[in-house]
Design a protein around this motif. Structure first.
Motif, mmCIF file in Angstrom:
data_model
loop_
_atom_site.group_PDB
_atom_site.id
_atom_site.type_symbol
_atom_site.label_atom_id
_atom_site.label_comp_id
_atom_site.label_asym_id
_atom_site.label_seq_id
_atom_site.Cartn_x
_atom_site.Cartn_y
_atom_site.Cartn_z
ATOM 1 N N GLY A 80 0.787 -1.227 -0.164
ATOM 2 C CA GLY A 80 -0.038 -0.013 -0.145
ATOM 3 C C GLY A 80 0.901 1.144 0.027
ATOM 4 N N ASN A 81 0.341 2.421 -0.028
ATOM 5 C CA ASN A 81 0.893 3.684 -0.062
ATOM 6 C C ASN A 81 1.893 3.853 1.180
ATOM 7 O OD1 ASN A 81 -1.861 4.039 0.739
ATOM 8 N ND2 ASN A 81 -1.055 5.988 1.680
ATOM 9 N N HIS A 82 1.590 3.212 2.156
ATOM 10 C CA HIS A 82 2.490 3.507 3.134
ATOM 11 C C HIS A 82 3.745 2.651 3.268
ATOM 12 C CE1 HIS A 82 0.704 6.359 6.338
ATOM 13 N NE2 HIS A 82 -0.229 5.896 5.521
ATOM 14 N N ASP A 83 3.630 1.850 2.247
ATOM 15 C CA ASP A 83 5.013 0.860 2.182
ATOM 16 C C ASP A 83 6.140 1.506 1.218
ATOM 17 O OD1 ASP A 83 4.215 -1.427 3.587
ATOM 18 O OD2 ASP A 83 2.613 -1.625 2.212
ATOM 19 N N ASP A 84 7.357 0.993 1.524
ATOM 20 C CA ASP A 84 8.461 1.254 0.650
ATOM 21 C C ASP A 84 8.887 -0.083 -0.114
ATOM 22 O OD1 ASP A 84 11.534 1.303 0.395
ATOM 23 O OD2 ASP A 84 10.808 3.304 0.193
ATOM 24 N N ARG A 85 8.663 -0.132 -1.417
ATOM 25 C CA ARG A 85 8.750 -1.334 -1.974
ATOM 26 C C ARG A 85 10.275 -1.922 -2.025
ATOM 27 N NH1 ARG A 85 7.074 0.088 -6.764
ATOM 28 N NH2 ARG A 85 4.732 -0.313 -6.137
ATOM 29 N N PRO A 86 11.346 -1.174 -2.342
ATOM 30 C CA PRO A 86 12.708 -1.683 -2.151
ATOM 31 C C PRO A 86 12.949 -2.247 -0.717
ATOM 32 C CG PRO A 86 12.743 0.460 -3.481
ATOM 33 C CD PRO A 86 11.209 0.262 -2.982
ATOM 34 N N THR A 87 12.487 -1.417 0.318
ATOM 35 C CA THR A 87 12.824 -1.793 1.612
ATOM 36 C C THR A 87 12.027 -3.123 2.053
ATOM 37 O OG1 THR A 87 12.976 0.571 2.346
ATOM 38 C CG2 THR A 87 12.924 -1.196 4.021
ATOM 39 N N PHE A 88 10.878 -3.206 1.585
ATOM 40 C CA PHE A 88 10.138 -4.373 1.710
ATOM 41 C C PHE A 88 10.929 -5.719 0.984
ATOM 42 C CE2 PHE A 88 7.321 -7.740 -0.486
ATOM 43 C CZ PHE A 88 6.735 -8.149 0.825
ATOM 44 N N LEU A 89 11.213 -5.485 -0.154
ATOM 45 C CA LEU A 89 12.056 -6.572 -0.911
ATOM 46 C C LEU A 89 13.377 -6.873 -0.367
ATOM 47 C CD1 LEU A 89 11.260 -5.356 -4.373
ATOM 48 C CD2 LEU A 89 9.967 -7.264 -3.335
ATOM 49 N N SER A 90 13.991 -6.045 0.390
ATOM 50 C CA SER A 90 15.144 -6.112 1.007
ATOM 51 C C SER A 90 15.254 -6.897 2.027
ATOM 52 C CB SER A 90 16.000 -4.997 1.360
ATOM 53 O OG SER A 90 15.329 -4.278 2.446
ATOM 54 N N VAL A 91 13.910 -7.019 2.842
ATOM 55 C CA VAL A 91 13.647 -7.718 4.242
ATOM 56 C C VAL A 91 13.059 -9.055 3.622
ATOM 57 C CG1 VAL A 91 12.517 -7.839 6.197
ATOM 58 C CG2 VAL A 91 13.610 -5.915 5.513
ATOM 59 N N PHE A 92 11.925 -9.071 2.802
ATOM 60 C CA PHE A 92 11.281 -10.306 2.368
ATOM 61 C C PHE A 92 11.878 -11.025 1.174
ATOM 62 C CE2 PHE A 92 8.413 -8.349 5.397
ATOM 63 C CZ PHE A 92 7.721 -9.340 5.899
ATOM 64 N N GLY A 93 12.453 -10.510 0.401
ATOM 65 C CA GLY A 93 13.137 -11.200 -0.673
ATOM 66 C C GLY A 93 12.670 -10.621 -2.068
ATOM 67 N N GLU A 94 13.399 -10.722 -3.227
ATOM 68 C CA GLU A 94 13.102 -10.402 -4.422
ATOM 69 C C GLU A 94 12.020 -11.176 -5.062
ATOM 70 O OE1 GLU A 94 14.144 -7.654 -6.077
ATOM 71 O OE2 GLU A 94 15.323 -6.822 -4.516
ATOM 72 N N ASP A 95 11.723 -12.425 -4.688
ATOM 73 C CA ASP A 95 10.944 -13.539 -5.197
ATOM 74 C C ASP A 95 9.366 -12.730 -5.227
ATOM 75 O OD1 ASP A 95 12.845 -15.291 -5.544
ATOM 76 O OD2 ASP A 95 12.338 -16.543 -3.879
ATOM 77 N N PHE A 96 9.348 -11.876 -4.222
ATOM 78 C CA PHE A 96 7.740 -11.075 -3.953
ATOM 79 C C PHE A 96 7.442 -10.255 -5.222
ATOM 80 C CE2 PHE A 96 8.201 -12.644 0.148
ATOM 81 C CZ PHE A 96 6.834 -12.977 0.651
ATOM 82 N N LEU A 97 8.486 -10.027 -5.986
ATOM 83 C CA LEU A 97 8.408 -9.082 -7.148
ATOM 84 C C LEU A 97 7.903 -9.687 -8.376
ATOM 85 C CD1 LEU A 97 9.030 -5.974 -7.437
ATOM 86 C CD2 LEU A 97 11.158 -6.496 -8.564
ATOM 87 N N ALA A 98 6.724 -9.431 -9.017
ATOM 88 C CA ALA A 98 6.344 -10.150 -10.248
ATOM 89 C C ALA A 98 7.060 -9.537 -11.223
ATOM 90 C CB ALA A 98 4.856 -9.764 -10.488
ATOM 91 N N GLU A 99 6.542 -9.965 -12.579
ATOM 92 C CA GLU A 99 7.337 -9.699 -13.848
ATOM 93 C C GLU A 99 6.670 -8.138 -14.219
ATOM 94 O OE1 GLU A 99 4.459 -11.347 -17.061
ATOM 95 O OE2 GLU A 99 4.664 -12.887 -15.549
ATOM 96 N N THR A 100 5.626 -7.581 -13.573
ATOM 97 C CA THR A 100 5.360 -6.308 -13.724
ATOM 98 C C THR A 100 5.974 -5.318 -13.114
ATOM 99 O OG1 THR A 100 4.072 -6.296 -11.641
ATOM 100 C CG2 THR A 100 2.799 -6.968 -13.716
ATOM 101 N N GLY A 101 7.041 -5.828 -12.243
ATOM 102 C CA GLY A 101 7.890 -4.941 -11.364
ATOM 103 C C GLY A 101 7.236 -4.477 -10.030
#
Length: 263
Positions: A80-101
């Motif tokens: 959501g809008n309060h999240d920071d995508r790069p920071t989320f991915l750094s903690v939870f992993g790049e596997d959460f990223l879809a082909e959409t980016g």
């Protein structure tokens, strides 16, 4: 077969020991997890529908990760809008990223397709689905013409006729047109507005849940909405071949008004 899953939204977790809007959001999420363990441990999965953290700090995502590790069923996540995508991915992993980016996902379970969409856009409070996501959504819908579909994202697309309409998905036409390509959209579930609502708009069913942070009252017309401590609310979705039901579980009760000091 009956599909059963939980949706949480607007967790607004802070680093351990810090508060958000006077609330210990980590403790509120702990209570939500306790409710899942007690009541929904046999559900198929749990969805976290964005605003996982309040300010997007690494320590907040680490705190979130520690708490949700107790959830005894699979957990699927979007932002959501309060999240920071790069920071989320750094903690939870790049596997959460879809082909959409973005943090988009498809879940196929018990005769349903569930599509998670990441409607967050850096620097914006309102919701955005870019053209790549719309194309991806249309393709995922086309693959599932033989089954009902539930779409989950953070931002509501439909107007609720309240003050917060200026932070919804402000350009929803492409999203609606994509959904209209499928004959059996059972629900479009969102958080964001900290309010429980149901609606039919352009022939489609929309639902919002109040989520785990503060709730708001519905004050009409255009009176500033009050911020209330509770309830903390999750949704419980039950899907059968011919029906889809969204129930609301207030895992925290309470409606004390939040008063913030103004400098």
């Amino acid at each position: 077969m009956t599909l059963k899953f939980v949706v949480m939204s607007d967790l607004h977790v802070m680093p351990e020991g810090e508060l958000s809007m006077t609330l210990d959001t980590g403790d509120r999420l702990e209570q939500a997890v306790d409710a899942v363990i007690a009541r929904y441990h046999e559900a198929d999965f749990c969805v976290l529908a964005g605003d996982l953290t309040d300010l997007g700090q690494p320590a907040a995502y680490e705190h979130l990760k520690t708490i949700i590790d107790r959830i005894p069923i699979p957990v699927h996540i979007t932002l959501g809008n309060h999240d920071d995508r790069p920071t989320f991915l750094s903690v939870f992993g790049e596997d959460f990223l879809a082909e959409t980016g973005k943090v988009d996902k498809v879940i196929d379970a018990k005769g349903y397709r569930i599509i998670l969409l990441d409607s967050s856009e850096p620097g914006r409070v309102d919701g955005v689905l870019d053209s790549g996501q719309i194309n991806w959504l249309q393709a995922r819908l086309a693959e599932a013409m033989d089954r009902p579909v539930i779409v989950i994202l953070h931002h509501n697309a439909n107007a609720l006729h309240i003050e917060a309409d200026n932070i919804r998905m402000l350009e929803p036409d492409a999203f609606i047109d994509a959904l209209k390509t499928h004959p059996d959209i059972r629900q479009v579930i969102a958080g964001h507005v900290h309010l429980t609502s149901t609606a039919t708009w352009r022939g489609l069913p929309f639902t919002t849940l109040a989520g785990g942070h503060y709730s708001v009252s519905v004050d009409q017309p255009h009176i500033p909405m009050r911020r209330l401590t509770g309830p903390g609310q999750m949704a419980f979705v039950i899907g059968t071949p011919d029906s889809t039901t969204v129930l609301f579980d207030d895992f925290i009760d309470g409606n004390e008004e939040i008063f913030l000091a103004v400098d």
